[in-house]
Write a protein that holds these residues in place. Structure first.
Motif, mmCIF file in Angstrom:
data_model
loop_
_atom_site.group_PDB
_atom_site.id
_atom_site.type_symbol
_atom_site.label_atom_id
_atom_site.label_comp_id
_atom_site.label_asym_id
_atom_site.label_seq_id
_atom_site.Cartn_x
_atom_site.Cartn_y
_atom_site.Cartn_z
ATOM 1 N N VAL A 60 -21.647 -43.722 -1.697
ATOM 2 C CA VAL A 60 -22.573 -43.619 -3.017
ATOM 3 C C VAL A 60 -22.260 -45.163 -3.723
ATOM 4 O O VAL A 60 -23.007 -45.658 -4.293
ATOM 5 N N GLU A 61 -21.160 -45.512 -3.687
ATOM 6 C CA GLU A 61 -20.709 -46.865 -4.299
ATOM 7 C C GLU A 61 -21.480 -48.098 -3.959
ATOM 8 O O GLU A 61 -21.569 -49.028 -4.524
ATOM 9 N N LYS A 62 -21.924 -47.674 -2.377
ATOM 10 C CA LYS A 62 -22.675 -48.784 -1.935
ATOM 11 C C LYS A 62 -24.179 -48.893 -2.530
ATOM 12 O O LYS A 62 -24.663 -50.030 -2.672
ATOM 13 N N LYS A 100 -14.738 -48.606 -16.458
ATOM 14 C CA LYS A 100 -15.128 -47.383 -16.166
ATOM 15 C C LYS A 100 -16.382 -46.759 -17.239
ATOM 16 O O LYS A 100 -17.057 -45.868 -17.047
ATOM 17 N N THR A 101 -16.565 -47.845 -18.224
ATOM 18 C CA THR A 101 -17.318 -47.295 -19.249
ATOM 19 C C THR A 101 -18.723 -48.237 -18.775
ATOM 20 O O THR A 101 -19.868 -47.720 -19.465
ATOM 21 N N ALA A 102 -18.871 -49.099 -17.974
ATOM 22 C CA ALA A 102 -20.096 -49.882 -17.548
ATOM 23 C C ALA A 102 -20.799 -48.808 -16.771
ATOM 24 O O ALA A 102 -20.505 -48.249 -15.821
ATOM 25 N N PRO A 103 -22.244 -48.831 -17.188
ATOM 26 C CA PRO A 103 -23.115 -47.881 -16.319
ATOM 27 C C PRO A 103 -23.681 -48.285 -15.158
ATOM 28 O O PRO A 103 -23.835 -49.386 -14.916
ATOM 29 N N TYR A 129 -19.709 -39.752 -12.035
ATOM 30 C CA TYR A 129 -18.557 -40.666 -11.914
ATOM 31 C C TYR A 129 -18.541 -42.008 -12.189
ATOM 32 O O TYR A 129 -17.881 -42.971 -12.625
ATOM 33 N N LEU A 130 -19.740 -42.569 -11.526
ATOM 34 C CA LEU A 130 -20.078 -44.275 -11.606
ATOM 35 C C LEU A 130 -21.111 -44.343 -12.876
ATOM 36 O O LEU A 130 -21.416 -45.461 -12.788
ATOM 37 N N ASN A 131 -20.900 -43.360 -13.569
ATOM 38 C CA ASN A 131 -21.866 -43.457 -15.023
ATOM 39 C C ASN A 131 -23.452 -43.639 -14.658
ATOM 40 O O ASN A 131 -24.125 -44.371 -15.408
ATOM 41 N N VAL A 132 -23.801 -43.075 -13.895
ATOM 42 C CA VAL A 132 -25.283 -42.867 -13.173
ATOM 43 C C VAL A 132 -25.604 -41.367 -13.905
ATOM 44 O O VAL A 132 -24.997 -40.583 -13.344
ATOM 45 N N LEU A 161 -28.161 -47.093 -19.839
ATOM 46 C CA LEU A 161 -27.849 -46.010 -18.894
ATOM 47 C C LEU A 161 -28.882 -45.791 -17.940
ATOM 48 O O LEU A 161 -30.211 -45.982 -18.574
ATOM 49 N N GLN A 162 -28.686 -45.690 -16.560
ATOM 50 C CA GLN A 162 -30.040 -45.133 -15.981
ATOM 51 C C GLN A 162 -30.182 -43.666 -15.547
ATOM 52 O O GLN A 162 -29.123 -43.126 -15.367
#
Length: 317
Positions: A60-62, A100-103, A129-132, A161-162
Protein backbone atom coordinates in the motif's frame (compact mmCIF):
# COMPACT_ATOMS: atom_id res chain seq x y z
CA UNK A 1 -21.20 -3.09 -15.70
CA UNK A 2 -19.33 -1.89 -12.65
CA UNK A 3 -16.59 -0.11 -14.60
CA UNK A 4 -19.17 1.54 -16.82
CA UNK A 5 -20.87 2.97 -13.73
CA UNK A 6 -17.59 4.26 -12.30
CA UNK A 7 -16.09 5.64 -15.51
CA UNK A 8 -19.18 6.97 -17.29
CA UNK A 9 -21.61 7.79 -14.48
CA UNK A 10 -19.23 8.90 -11.71
CA UNK A 11 -16.59 10.09 -14.21
CA UNK A 12 -13.76 8.49 -12.24
CA UNK A 13 -11.32 7.75 -15.05
CA UNK A 14 -8.18 6.72 -13.16
CA UNK A 15 -8.48 3.10 -12.03
CA UNK A 16 -6.23 1.03 -9.76
CA UNK A 17 -6.27 -2.78 -9.69
CA UNK A 18 -5.42 -5.04 -6.73
CA UNK A 19 -4.87 -8.72 -7.52
CA UNK A 20 -2.89 -11.73 -6.34
CA UNK A 21 0.11 -12.79 -8.42
CA UNK A 22 -0.85 -15.98 -10.24
CA UNK A 23 -2.91 -17.27 -13.14
CA UNK A 24 -6.33 -16.27 -11.77
CA UNK A 25 -5.12 -12.84 -10.68
CA UNK A 26 -3.53 -12.12 -14.04
CA UNK A 27 -6.68 -13.31 -15.85
CA UNK A 28 -8.90 -10.90 -13.89
CA UNK A 29 -6.35 -8.08 -14.23
CA UNK A 30 -6.28 -8.40 -18.02
CA UNK A 31 -10.09 -8.47 -18.31
CA UNK A 32 -10.59 -5.35 -16.20
CA UNK A 33 -7.66 -3.56 -17.83
CA UNK A 34 -9.07 -4.05 -21.33
CA UNK A 35 -12.62 -3.18 -20.22
CA UNK A 36 -11.51 0.03 -18.48
CA UNK A 37 -9.66 1.24 -21.56
CA UNK A 38 -12.59 0.33 -23.83
CA UNK A 39 -14.88 2.48 -21.65
CA UNK A 40 -12.55 5.48 -21.77
CA UNK A 41 -10.81 4.90 -18.44
CA UNK A 42 -7.15 4.29 -17.70
CA UNK A 43 -5.37 1.82 -15.42
CA UNK A 44 -2.98 4.13 -13.61
CA UNK A 45 -1.84 1.81 -10.80
CA UNK A 46 -1.60 -1.90 -10.05
CA UNK A 47 -0.95 -3.73 -6.79
CA UNK A 48 0.28 -7.27 -7.42
CA UNK A 49 0.19 -9.12 -4.09
CA UNK A 50 2.23 -12.15 -3.10
CA UNK A 51 -0.11 -14.92 -1.94
CA UNK A 52 0.09 -15.88 1.72
CA UNK A 53 1.86 -12.80 3.05
CA UNK A 54 0.95 -11.72 6.59
CA UNK A 55 1.10 -8.02 5.83
CA UNK A 56 0.60 -5.85 2.77
CA UNK A 57 1.38 -2.49 4.33
CA UNK A 58 4.49 -2.09 2.17
CA UNK A 59 2.43 -2.77 -0.96
CA UNK A 60 0.00 0.00 0.00
CA UNK A 61 2.83 2.40 0.86
CA UNK A 62 4.18 1.95 -2.69
CA UNK A 63 0.99 3.39 -4.20
CA UNK A 64 0.47 6.18 -1.64
CA UNK A 65 2.80 9.17 -1.83
CA UNK A 66 3.27 12.38 0.11
CA UNK A 67 2.02 15.74 -1.26
CA UNK A 68 4.35 17.34 -3.81
CA UNK A 69 5.31 20.15 -1.43
CA UNK A 70 5.85 17.88 1.57
CA UNK A 71 9.56 18.68 2.01
CA UNK A 72 8.84 22.40 1.80
CA UNK A 73 6.07 21.99 4.38
CA UNK A 74 8.46 20.23 6.77
CA UNK A 75 10.96 23.09 6.46
CA UNK A 76 8.18 25.59 7.17
CA UNK A 77 7.05 23.56 10.18
CA UNK A 78 10.59 23.48 11.56
CA UNK A 79 10.94 27.23 11.15
CA UNK A 80 7.60 27.94 12.83
CA UNK A 81 8.34 25.70 15.80
CA UNK A 82 12.09 26.09 16.36
CA UNK A 83 11.53 27.81 19.71
CA UNK A 84 8.88 25.34 20.86
CA UNK A 85 10.97 22.25 20.06
CA UNK A 86 14.42 23.47 21.00
CA UNK A 87 16.39 20.22 20.87
CA UNK A 88 17.05 17.89 17.94
CA UNK A 89 15.22 15.05 19.68
CA UNK A 90 12.09 17.12 20.36
CA UNK A 91 12.07 18.51 16.83
CA UNK A 92 12.52 15.05 15.27
CA UNK A 93 9.57 13.68 17.22
CA UNK A 94 7.47 16.74 16.35
CA UNK A 95 8.26 16.32 12.65
CA UNK A 96 7.30 12.63 12.87
CA UNK A 97 3.92 13.59 14.33
CA UNK A 98 3.52 16.31 11.69
CA UNK A 99 4.27 13.80 8.91
CA UNK A 100 1.33 11.66 10.04
CA UNK A 101 -1.04 14.55 9.29
CA UNK A 102 0.01 14.81 5.64
CA UNK A 103 -2.72 13.48 3.32
CA UNK A 104 -1.70 10.49 1.22
CA UNK A 105 -1.94 10.87 -2.55
CA UNK A 106 -2.88 8.02 -4.90
CA UNK A 107 -2.59 7.91 -8.66
CA UNK A 108 -6.14 6.52 -8.97
CA UNK A 109 -9.70 7.58 -8.19
CA UNK A 110 -11.19 4.10 -7.81
CA UNK A 111 -9.56 0.90 -6.58
CA UNK A 112 -10.89 -2.42 -7.89
CA UNK A 113 -10.27 -5.43 -5.63
CA UNK A 114 -9.68 -8.61 -7.63
CA UNK A 115 -8.43 -10.54 -4.59
CA UNK A 116 -10.20 -13.13 -2.44
CA UNK A 117 -12.11 -11.58 0.44
CA UNK A 118 -9.57 -12.55 3.13
CA UNK A 119 -7.02 -10.15 1.62
CA UNK A 120 -9.26 -7.12 2.07
CA UNK A 121 -8.92 -6.58 5.85
CA UNK A 122 -5.13 -6.66 5.43
CA UNK A 123 -5.21 -3.93 2.76
CA UNK A 124 -8.16 -1.59 3.27
CA UNK A 125 -7.29 -0.21 6.76
CA UNK A 126 -3.84 0.79 5.50
CA UNK A 127 -5.30 3.59 3.38
CA UNK A 128 -6.91 5.58 6.25
CA UNK A 129 -3.69 5.00 8.23
CA UNK A 130 -1.87 6.84 5.42
CA UNK A 131 -4.56 9.57 5.40
CA UNK A 132 -6.33 8.47 2.24
CA UNK A 133 -10.09 8.87 2.65
CA UNK A 134 -12.78 6.70 1.10
CA UNK A 135 -15.56 8.02 -1.10
CA UNK A 136 -18.76 7.77 0.91
CA UNK A 137 -22.40 7.64 -0.09
CA UNK A 138 -23.75 9.13 3.15
CA UNK A 139 -23.53 12.90 3.37
CA UNK A 140 -22.59 12.93 7.05
CA UNK A 141 -19.45 10.89 6.36
CA UNK A 142 -18.45 13.16 3.50
CA UNK A 143 -19.09 16.06 5.88
CA UNK A 144 -16.51 14.58 8.26
CA UNK A 145 -14.01 14.57 5.41
CA UNK A 146 -14.80 18.22 4.69
CA UNK A 147 -14.15 19.09 8.35
CA UNK A 148 -10.77 17.36 8.13
CA UNK A 149 -10.07 19.35 4.98
CA UNK A 150 -10.88 22.58 6.80
CA UNK A 151 -8.33 21.70 9.47
CA UNK A 152 -5.73 21.09 6.79
CA UNK A 153 -6.56 24.41 5.11
CA UNK A 154 -5.71 26.24 8.33
CA UNK A 155 -2.15 24.91 8.10
CA UNK A 156 -1.72 26.84 4.86
CA UNK A 157 0.14 24.18 2.88
CA UNK A 158 -2.52 23.72 0.19
CA UNK A 159 -2.91 20.04 0.99
CA UNK A 160 -6.04 18.26 -0.30
CA UNK A 161 -7.55 15.07 1.08
CA UNK A 162 -8.13 12.44 -1.58
CA UNK A 163 -11.23 10.24 -1.53
CA UNK A 164 -11.00 6.86 -3.24
CA UNK A 165 -13.92 4.63 -4.27
CA UNK A 166 -13.52 0.95 -3.35
CA UNK A 167 -14.90 -1.65 -5.74
CA UNK A 168 -15.22 -5.37 -4.98
CA UNK A 169 -16.74 -6.83 -8.18
CA UNK A 170 -18.94 -9.89 -8.36
CA UNK A 171 -16.00 -12.24 -8.99
CA UNK A 172 -15.16 -12.11 -5.25
CA UNK A 173 -18.65 -11.58 -3.82
CA UNK A 174 -19.84 -15.16 -3.50
CA UNK A 175 -22.45 -15.19 -0.72
CA UNK A 176 -24.80 -13.13 1.43
CA UNK A 177 -22.48 -13.77 4.39
CA UNK A 178 -19.52 -12.20 2.58
CA UNK A 179 -21.60 -9.18 1.57
CA UNK A 180 -22.49 -8.66 5.22
CA UNK A 181 -18.86 -9.03 6.26
CA UNK A 182 -17.79 -6.22 3.95
CA UNK A 183 -19.35 -3.72 6.34
CA UNK A 184 -16.86 -4.83 8.99
CA UNK A 185 -13.89 -4.20 6.72
CA UNK A 186 -14.60 -0.72 5.41
CA UNK A 187 -16.97 2.07 6.31
CA UNK A 188 -16.96 3.67 2.90
CA UNK A 189 -19.03 3.36 -0.23
CA UNK A 190 -18.53 0.12 -2.11
CA UNK A 191 -20.08 -0.99 -5.36
CA UNK A 192 -20.46 -4.45 -6.82
CA UNK A 193 -22.53 -6.14 -9.50
CA UNK A 194 -23.65 -9.49 -8.08
CA UNK A 195 -24.46 -12.38 -10.35
CA UNK A 196 -24.60 -15.44 -8.10
CA UNK A 197 -27.40 -15.14 -5.55
CA UNK A 198 -27.10 -17.39 -2.49
CA UNK A 199 -29.80 -15.57 -0.55
CA UNK A 200 -33.41 -16.62 0.10
CA UNK A 201 -34.39 -14.51 -2.92
CA UNK A 202 -33.05 -17.33 -5.11
CA UNK A 203 -35.66 -19.95 -4.29
CA UNK A 204 -34.11 -22.64 -6.48
CA UNK A 205 -30.74 -22.45 -4.77
CA UNK A 206 -32.08 -21.97 -1.21
CA UNK A 207 -34.33 -25.03 -1.65
CA UNK A 208 -31.42 -27.11 -2.95
CA UNK A 209 -29.14 -25.92 -0.12
CA UNK A 210 -31.68 -26.67 2.61
CA UNK A 211 -32.37 -30.18 1.24
CA UNK A 212 -28.63 -30.84 0.91
CA UNK A 213 -27.97 -29.76 4.51
CA UNK A 214 -30.84 -31.88 5.80
CA UNK A 215 -29.43 -34.92 4.00
CA UNK A 216 -25.67 -34.41 4.44
CA UNK A 217 -25.57 -32.44 7.70
CA UNK A 218 -23.39 -29.66 6.26
CA UNK A 219 -23.42 -26.69 3.88
CA UNK A 220 -22.61 -27.05 0.20
CA UNK A 221 -18.93 -26.61 -0.65
CA UNK A 222 -18.06 -23.95 -3.28
CA UNK A 223 -16.87 -26.60 -5.73
CA UNK A 224 -20.20 -28.41 -5.31
CA UNK A 225 -22.02 -25.20 -6.26
CA UNK A 226 -20.11 -25.18 -9.55
CA UNK A 227 -20.85 -28.86 -10.12
CA UNK A 228 -24.57 -28.28 -9.51
CA UNK A 229 -24.59 -25.33 -11.91
CA UNK A 230 -22.74 -27.25 -14.63
CA UNK A 231 -24.84 -30.37 -14.24
CA UNK A 232 -28.06 -28.35 -14.32
CA UNK A 233 -27.17 -26.53 -17.53
CA UNK A 234 -25.97 -29.71 -19.27
CA UNK A 235 -29.17 -31.51 -18.24
CA UNK A 236 -31.28 -28.69 -19.74
CA UNK A 237 -29.17 -28.74 -22.91
CA UNK A 238 -29.72 -32.48 -23.27
CA UNK A 239 -33.49 -32.04 -22.94
CA UNK A 240 -33.47 -29.29 -25.60
CA UNK A 241 -31.24 -31.17 -28.06
CA UNK A 242 -32.62 -33.23 -30.92
CA UNK A 243 -29.97 -35.92 -30.62
CA UNK A 244 -28.02 -36.74 -27.47
CA UNK A 245 -24.55 -36.44 -28.95
CA UNK A 246 -21.81 -33.99 -27.99
CA UNK A 247 -21.83 -31.82 -31.18
CA UNK A 248 -25.59 -31.29 -30.94
CA UNK A 249 -25.50 -30.53 -27.20
CA UNK A 250 -22.68 -28.02 -27.77
CA UNK A 251 -24.78 -26.35 -30.49
CA UNK A 252 -27.72 -26.09 -28.07
CA UNK A 253 -25.48 -24.60 -25.37
CA UNK A 254 -24.38 -21.87 -27.78
CA UNK A 255 -27.82 -21.05 -29.15
CA UNK A 256 -30.16 -21.28 -26.15
CA UNK A 257 -30.56 -19.77 -22.69
CA UNK A 258 -30.90 -21.80 -19.48
CA UNK A 259 -32.20 -21.48 -15.94
CA UNK A 260 -29.27 -21.01 -13.57
CA UNK A 261 -29.23 -22.57 -10.09
CA UNK A 262 -26.65 -20.14 -8.71
CA UNK A 263 -28.12 -16.91 -10.06
CA UNK A 264 -31.81 -17.72 -10.07
CA UNK A 265 -31.89 -16.07 -13.50
CA UNK A 266 -31.86 -16.98 -17.15
CA UNK A 267 -28.29 -17.20 -18.45
CA UNK A 268 -26.65 -17.83 -21.79
CA UNK A 269 -23.16 -18.26 -23.22
CA UNK A 270 -21.46 -15.34 -24.97
CA UNK A 271 -19.16 -15.48 -27.98
CA UNK A 272 -16.26 -16.52 -25.73
CA UNK A 273 -18.31 -19.29 -24.11
CA UNK A 274 -18.64 -17.40 -20.83
CA UNK A 275 -21.90 -17.48 -18.87
CA UNK A 276 -23.56 -14.07 -18.82
CA UNK A 277 -26.77 -12.59 -17.44
CA UNK A 278 -28.31 -9.26 -16.51
CA UNK A 279 -27.15 -8.12 -13.08
CA UNK A 280 -28.13 -5.22 -10.86
CA UNK A 281 -25.66 -2.60 -9.69
CA UNK A 282 -25.68 -2.41 -5.89
CA UNK A 283 -24.24 0.23 -3.57
CA UNK A 284 -23.10 -0.54 -0.03
CA UNK A 285 -23.17 2.08 2.74
CA UNK A 286 -22.26 2.22 6.40
CA UNK A 287 -24.62 0.06 8.49
CA UNK A 288 -26.84 -0.44 5.45
CA UNK A 289 -27.30 -3.47 3.17
CA UNK A 290 -26.25 -3.42 -0.48
CA UNK A 291 -29.10 -1.83 -2.43
CA UNK A 292 -29.82 -0.65 -5.94
CA UNK A 293 -29.91 3.07 -6.69
CA UNK A 294 -33.69 2.85 -7.08
CA UNK A 295 -34.04 1.16 -3.68
CA UNK A 296 -31.87 3.83 -2.04
CA UNK A 297 -33.91 6.63 -3.60
CA UNK A 298 -37.15 5.00 -2.41
CA UNK A 299 -35.71 4.52 1.08
CA UNK A 300 -34.63 8.15 1.29
CA UNK A 301 -38.03 9.28 0.01
CA UNK A 302 -39.76 7.29 2.75
CA UNK A 303 -37.44 8.72 5.41
CA UNK A 304 -38.15 12.26 4.18
CA UNK A 305 -41.91 11.61 4.38
CA UNK A 306 -41.53 10.24 7.92
CA UNK A 307 -39.55 13.31 8.99
CA UNK A 308 -42.21 15.56 7.47
CA UNK A 309 -44.93 13.73 9.43
CA UNK A 310 -42.93 14.09 12.64
CA UNK A 311 -42.59 17.82 12.08
CA UNK A 312 -46.35 18.10 11.53
CA UNK A 313 -46.98 16.41 14.88
CA UNK A 314 -44.82 18.92 16.75
CA UNK A 315 -46.81 21.75 18.39
CA UNK A 316 -46.47 25.17 16.78
CA UNK A 317 -44.40 27.68 18.74
Amino acid sequence: DILGYVIRELELKRIGLVYVDGRDGHFLRDIYWKTAEKLGGEITEIMELVAGSRSYMEDVEKVVSMPDNYEEAVRTFRARNKDKFSTDTLMRRAVERFAKTAPGQCNFDALVFLTPLNYMPMIIPSFPYLNVEFLYYQNYLNRNVRLKQQSLDKEGFGWKLQQVLLLPPSEIITSERIINQLGNYVDGMMVHTPLNDFSLNNEVYSDMASRFKAGEGRDIFPIENLIAETAGIIYQARKKSIAENIPNIVHVLREHSFDSVLTGKEVSFDEKNRISAESALLIGRVKEPFMTLEMIEEQEKQKAEERAKEREKQPAT
